[in-house]
Design a protein around this motif. Structure first.
Motif, PDB file in Angstrom:
ATOM      1  N   UNK A   1       0.812  -1.210   0.000  1.00 33.14           N
ATOM      2  CA  UNK A   1       0.000   0.000   0.000  1.00 33.14           C
ATOM      3  C   UNK A   1       0.847   1.263   0.000  1.00 33.14           C
ATOM      4  N   UNK A   2       2.163   1.118  -0.001  1.00 31.50           N
ATOM      5  CA  UNK A   2       3.069   2.267   0.047  1.00 31.50           C
ATOM      6  C   UNK A   2       3.765   2.501  -1.294  1.00 31.50           C
ATOM      7  N   UNK A   3       3.081   2.195  -2.368  1.00 33.42           N
ATOM      8  CA  UNK A   3       3.656   2.412  -3.691  1.00 33.42           C
ATOM      9  C   UNK A   3       3.729   3.908  -4.001  1.00 33.42           C
ATOM     10  N   UNK A   4       4.686   4.337  -4.811  1.00 36.35           N
ATOM     11  CA  UNK A   4       4.769   5.762  -5.185  1.00 36.35           C
ATOM     12  C   UNK A   4       3.581   6.170  -6.040  1.00 36.35           C
ATOM     13  N   UNK A   5       3.315   7.448  -6.027  1.00 37.28           N
ATOM     14  CA  UNK A   5       2.213   7.955  -6.838  1.00 37.28           C
ATOM     15  C   UNK A   5       2.571   7.875  -8.319  1.00 37.28           C
ATOM     16  N   UNK A   6       1.543   7.991  -9.145  1.00 37.58           N
ATOM     17  CA  UNK A   6       1.774   7.925 -10.579  1.00 37.58           C
ATOM     18  C   UNK A   6       2.675   9.040 -11.069  1.00 37.58           C
ATOM     19  N   UNK A   7       2.522  10.257 -10.507  1.00 39.11           N
ATOM     20  CA  UNK A   7       3.362  11.380 -10.913  1.00 39.11           C
ATOM     21  C   UNK A   7       4.819  11.139 -10.533  1.00 39.11           C
ATOM     22  N   UNK A   8       5.043  10.622  -9.323  1.00 37.32           N
ATOM     23  CA  UNK A   8       6.412  10.336  -8.887  1.00 37.32           C
ATOM     24  C   UNK A   8       7.062   9.295  -9.769  1.00 37.32           C
ATOM     25  N   UNK A   9       6.332   8.235 -10.053  1.00 40.67           N
ATOM     26  CA  UNK A   9       6.889   7.173 -10.897  1.00 40.67           C
ATOM     27  C   UNK A   9       7.171   7.691 -12.311  1.00 40.67           C
ATOM     28  N   UNK A  10       6.312   8.573 -12.819  1.00 37.42           N
ATOM     29  CA  UNK A  10       6.519   9.126 -14.157  1.00 37.42           C
ATOM     30  C   UNK A  10       7.756  10.008 -14.198  1.00 37.42           C
ATOM     31  N   UNK A  11       7.935  10.842 -13.174  1.00 36.06           N
ATOM     32  CA  UNK A  11       9.109  11.727 -13.129  1.00 36.06           C
ATOM     33  C   UNK A  11      10.394  10.921 -13.021  1.00 36.06           C
ATOM     34  N   UNK A  12      10.389   9.897 -12.168  1.00 31.57           N
ATOM     35  CA  UNK A  12      11.575   9.058 -12.022  1.00 31.57           C
ATOM     36  C   UNK A  12      11.894   8.328 -13.332  1.00 31.57           C
ATOM     37  N   UNK A  13      10.861   7.863 -14.013  1.00 31.16           N
ATOM     38  CA  UNK A  13      11.075   7.196 -15.301  1.00 31.16           C
ATOM     39  C   UNK A  13      11.684   8.147 -16.321  1.00 31.16           C
ATOM     40  N   UNK A  14      11.187   9.381 -16.360  1.00 32.65           N
ATOM     41  CA  UNK A  14      11.735  10.365 -17.294  1.00 32.65           C
ATOM     42  C   UNK A  14      13.201  10.660 -16.985  1.00 32.65           C
ATOM     43  N   UNK A  15      13.512  10.807 -15.709  1.00 34.50           N
ATOM     44  CA  UNK A  15      14.906  11.075 -15.323  1.00 34.50           C
ATOM     45  C   UNK A  15      15.798   9.905 -15.701  1.00 34.50           C
ATOM     46  N   UNK A  16      15.297   8.681 -15.505  1.00 32.02           N
ATOM     47  CA  UNK A  16      16.118   7.505 -15.828  1.00 32.02           C
ATOM     48  C   UNK A  16      16.339   7.381 -17.333  1.00 32.02           C
TER      49      UNK A  16
ATOM     50  N   UNK B   1      16.630   9.851 -19.374  1.00 31.06           N
ATOM     51  CA  UNK B   1      17.674  10.835 -19.685  1.00 31.06           C
ATOM     52  C   UNK B   1      19.041  10.313 -19.260  1.00 31.06           C
ATOM     53  N   UNK B   2      19.122   9.681 -18.092  1.00 27.95           N
ATOM     54  CA  UNK B   2      20.391   9.128 -17.626  1.00 27.95           C
ATOM     55  C   UNK B   2      20.893   8.047 -18.588  1.00 27.95           C
TER      56      UNK B   2
ATOM     57  N   UNK C   1       8.804  11.735 -23.365  1.00 25.56           N
ATOM     58  CA  UNK C   1      10.033  11.548 -22.599  1.00 25.56           C
ATOM     59  C   UNK C   1      11.103  10.869 -23.452  1.00 25.56           C
ATOM     60  N   UNK C   2      10.692   9.919 -24.269  1.00 21.81           N
ATOM     61  CA  UNK C   2      11.649   9.251 -25.148  1.00 21.81           C
ATOM     62  C   UNK C   2      12.245  10.236 -26.149  1.00 21.81           C
ATOM     63  N   UNK C   3      11.404  11.106 -26.691  1.00 20.51           N
ATOM     64  CA  UNK C   3      11.905  12.092 -27.654  1.00 20.51           C
ATOM     65  C   UNK C   3      12.932  13.019 -27.011  1.00 20.51           C
ATOM     66  N   UNK C   4      12.598  13.606 -25.861  1.00 22.26           N
ATOM     67  CA  UNK C   4      13.507  14.554 -25.227  1.00 22.26           C
ATOM     68  C   UNK C   4      14.791  13.879 -24.745  1.00 22.26           C
ATOM     69  N   UNK C   5      14.686  12.656 -24.239  1.00 15.15           N
ATOM     70  CA  UNK C   5      15.895  11.952 -23.809  1.00 15.15           C
ATOM     71  C   UNK C   5      16.796  11.633 -24.998  1.00 15.15           C
ATOM     72  N   UNK C   6      16.199  11.252 -26.136  1.00 15.96           N
ATOM     73  CA  UNK C   6      16.998  10.988 -27.328  1.00 15.96           C
ATOM     74  C   UNK C   6      17.614  12.272 -27.875  1.00 15.96           C
ATOM     75  N   UNK C   7      16.909  13.385 -27.746  1.00 10.48           N
ATOM     76  CA  UNK C   7      17.470  14.667 -28.171  1.00 10.48           C
ATOM     77  C   UNK C   7      18.697  15.014 -27.337  1.00 10.48           C
ATOM     78  N   UNK C   8      18.600  14.787 -26.037  1.00 12.26           N
ATOM     79  CA  UNK C   8      19.755  15.024 -25.167  1.00 12.26           C
ATOM     80  C   UNK C   8      20.880  14.060 -25.512  1.00 12.26           C
TER      81      UNK C   8
END
Length: 279
Positions: free
Chosen positions: A53-68, A70-71, A253-260
């Motif tokens: 019941x302590x899973x991250x919120x959808x927004x948190x998981x989305x932001x972390x996925x976007x950051x990853x 890019x990494x 997110x895929x587009x911007x990460x590939x641009x970077x």
């Protein structure tokens, strides 16, 4: 006798691109990207649990996925571009600016080859799943307006035929299957709009005739069935909208990460070329 200026470029018989260096950098970038994506998948599955019941919120998981993402692009593109520029043969008879351009181009081409390899080898199945989800979400949204979530595979013309030949009292000689099909078509129409008083009363008569309960109780059953049908449609619409947003975010997110990644690969290719010429 012509005078040669320092900024004049001498024509070199050597080709401007070394495919051996480009392919070497692309293969390394692909390997690093696959390795990092595997690491990210493992960390993500360990982070989210269906029984917790302590899973991250959808927004948190989305932001972390976007950051990853890019990494992954940053690290893999740096290694691929640097090796492509560093391993490219030196050209001493070419102007320095042309050398920098060729090193930068080698890094960019290595990134492009690596992107094609990643999509073809590692990302094709995931991309197909994402595309399939997007198509199903679109089909669900489009089908809701046409009664695609009805209990039967009927068309609007069937409902119109039912109302055209509807009797004042339900036909008790009709089979149970025919009665249920007709009731399903009425409910499917009511699920995406307002049920008419005539349809409500007719359904209540059908239920009362077939079950033997009072007309008041039959009317309550009809109201509950219509409410349940509308809740199902609302949930389906919500799921389709959430899926649409997830697929859209993933694509952006895929587009911007590939641009970077393309920018990092170009810069690292130039850095690799400078390090090559320094020795």
């Amino acid at each position: 006798m012509p005078i040669l200026r320092d900024d004049m470029v001498a024509i070199s018989p050597r080709v401007g691109i070394s495919w051996a260096a480009v392919l070497g950098g692309a293969i390394v970038a692909t390997a690093v990207a696959i390795m990092l994506m595997s690491l990210g998948s493992g960390l993500g599955l360990a982070w989210v649990s269906p029984v917790s019941e302590n899973n991250p919120s959808g927004m948190t998981f989305t932001v972390v996925t976007a950051i990853w993402l890019i990494v992954v692009q940053w690290v893999s593109s740096f290694f691929g571009g640097y090796l492509a520029g560093r391993l490219r043969p030196a050209a001493g008879d070419v102007h320095r600016r042309e050398v920098t351009f060729r090193d930068t181009a080698a890094g960019f081409i290595a990134w492009a080859v690596a992107a094609v390899l990643v999509v073809g080898l590692a990302g094709s199945s995931a991309w197909s799943v994402a595309g399939g989800i997007g198509k199903s979400a679109t089909a669900t949204v489009a089908g809701l307006g046409a009664g695609a979530l009805s209990h039967s595979a009927s068309s609007p013309s069937d409902y119109m035929l039912d109302t055209l030949f509807r009797t004042t009292q339900p036909d008790t000689s009709s089979s149970s299957q025919d009665v249920k099909s007709e009731a399903g078509r009425i409910l499917a129409t009511a699920a995406t709009g307002e049920i008419t008083p005539a349809d409500h009363d007719y359904l209540a008569q059908l239920v009362a005739t077939r079950t033997g309960i009072s007309p008041e109780d039959a009317g309550k059953r009809v109201d509950q069935a219509v409410a349940a049908e509308r809740d199902a449609v609302a949930k389906a619409r919500h799921i389709a909208d959430v899926t649409r947003k997830a697929v859209s975010s993933f694509a952006l997110y895929t587009f911007f990460s590939m641009l970077i990644g393309a920018f990092i690969s170009c810069v690292s290719g130039a850095i690799g070329g400078r390090r090559r010429d320094a020795f």
